[in-house]
Design a protein around this motif. Structure first.
Motif, PDB file in Angstrom:
ATOM      1  N   SER A  82       0.826  -1.215   0.000  1.00  0.00           N
ATOM      2  CA  SER A  82       0.000   0.000   0.000  1.00  0.00           C
ATOM      3  C   SER A  82       0.854   1.256   0.000  1.00  0.00           C
ATOM      4  CB  SER A  82      -0.930  -0.004   1.217  1.00  0.00           C
ATOM      5  OG  SER A  82      -1.818  -1.095   1.151  1.00  0.00           O
ATOM      6  N   ASP A  86       0.722   3.334  -3.353  1.00  0.00           N
ATOM      7  CA  ASP A  86      -0.470   4.126  -3.043  1.00  0.00           C
ATOM      8  C   ASP A  86      -0.790   5.112  -4.156  1.00  0.00           C
ATOM      9  OD1 ASP A  86      -2.618   5.102  -1.465  1.00  0.00           O
ATOM     10  OD2 ASP A  86      -1.369   6.789  -0.818  1.00  0.00           O
ATOM     11  N   THR A  90      -4.110  -0.417  -7.758  1.00  0.00           N
ATOM     12  CA  THR A  90      -5.168  -0.941  -6.903  1.00  0.00           C
ATOM     13  C   THR A  90      -5.097  -2.459  -6.958  1.00  0.00           C
ATOM     14  OG1 THR A  90      -6.771  -0.876  -8.709  1.00  0.00           O
ATOM     15  CG2 THR A  90      -6.689   1.040  -7.250  1.00  0.00           C
TER      16      THR A  90
END
Length: 107
Positions: A82, A86, A90
């Protein structure tokens, strides 16, 4: 019964795909292998949509896979993904249990 963790990542920017590919191979998947010792694992890019990357991790049974996903080490790998990607990538995860499994498959 064999179980798989399947991670589907979408890397929409063509410029991020090569760095993502290198990072996933050298850092992320390598860490999963070292920490959790899946029976097998592999990763692939979709031939229908160049932005989609799949990673599959095979475990001896569903219980072992579920327990692995509850560890602090797994949480750290999720956080690392993540933080590293980020806003650029996704992903979704799915856990599947094999209902029919053949030890040898023709290639």
């Amino acid at each position: 019964m064999i179980a798989h963790l399947i991670v589907r990542a979408i890397v929409p920017s063509e410029g991020d795909r090569s760095p993502f590919d290198t990072w996933y191979a050298d850092d992320h998947m390598a860490a999963v292998i070292e920490q959790f010792r899946p029976l097998r694992c592999w990763r692939s890019w979709s031939t229908l949509d160049a932005s989609i990357h799949y990673a599959c991790y095979e475990f001896p049974d569903l219980q072992q896979l579920r327990e692995m996903m509850l560890t602090d080490e797994f949480a750290r790998l999720v956080d690392d993904f993540s933080q590293t990607w980020d806003g650029k990538v996704t992903r979704t995860r799915d856990v599947v249990a094999a209902t029919q499994y053949y030890a040898e498959q023709p290639v």
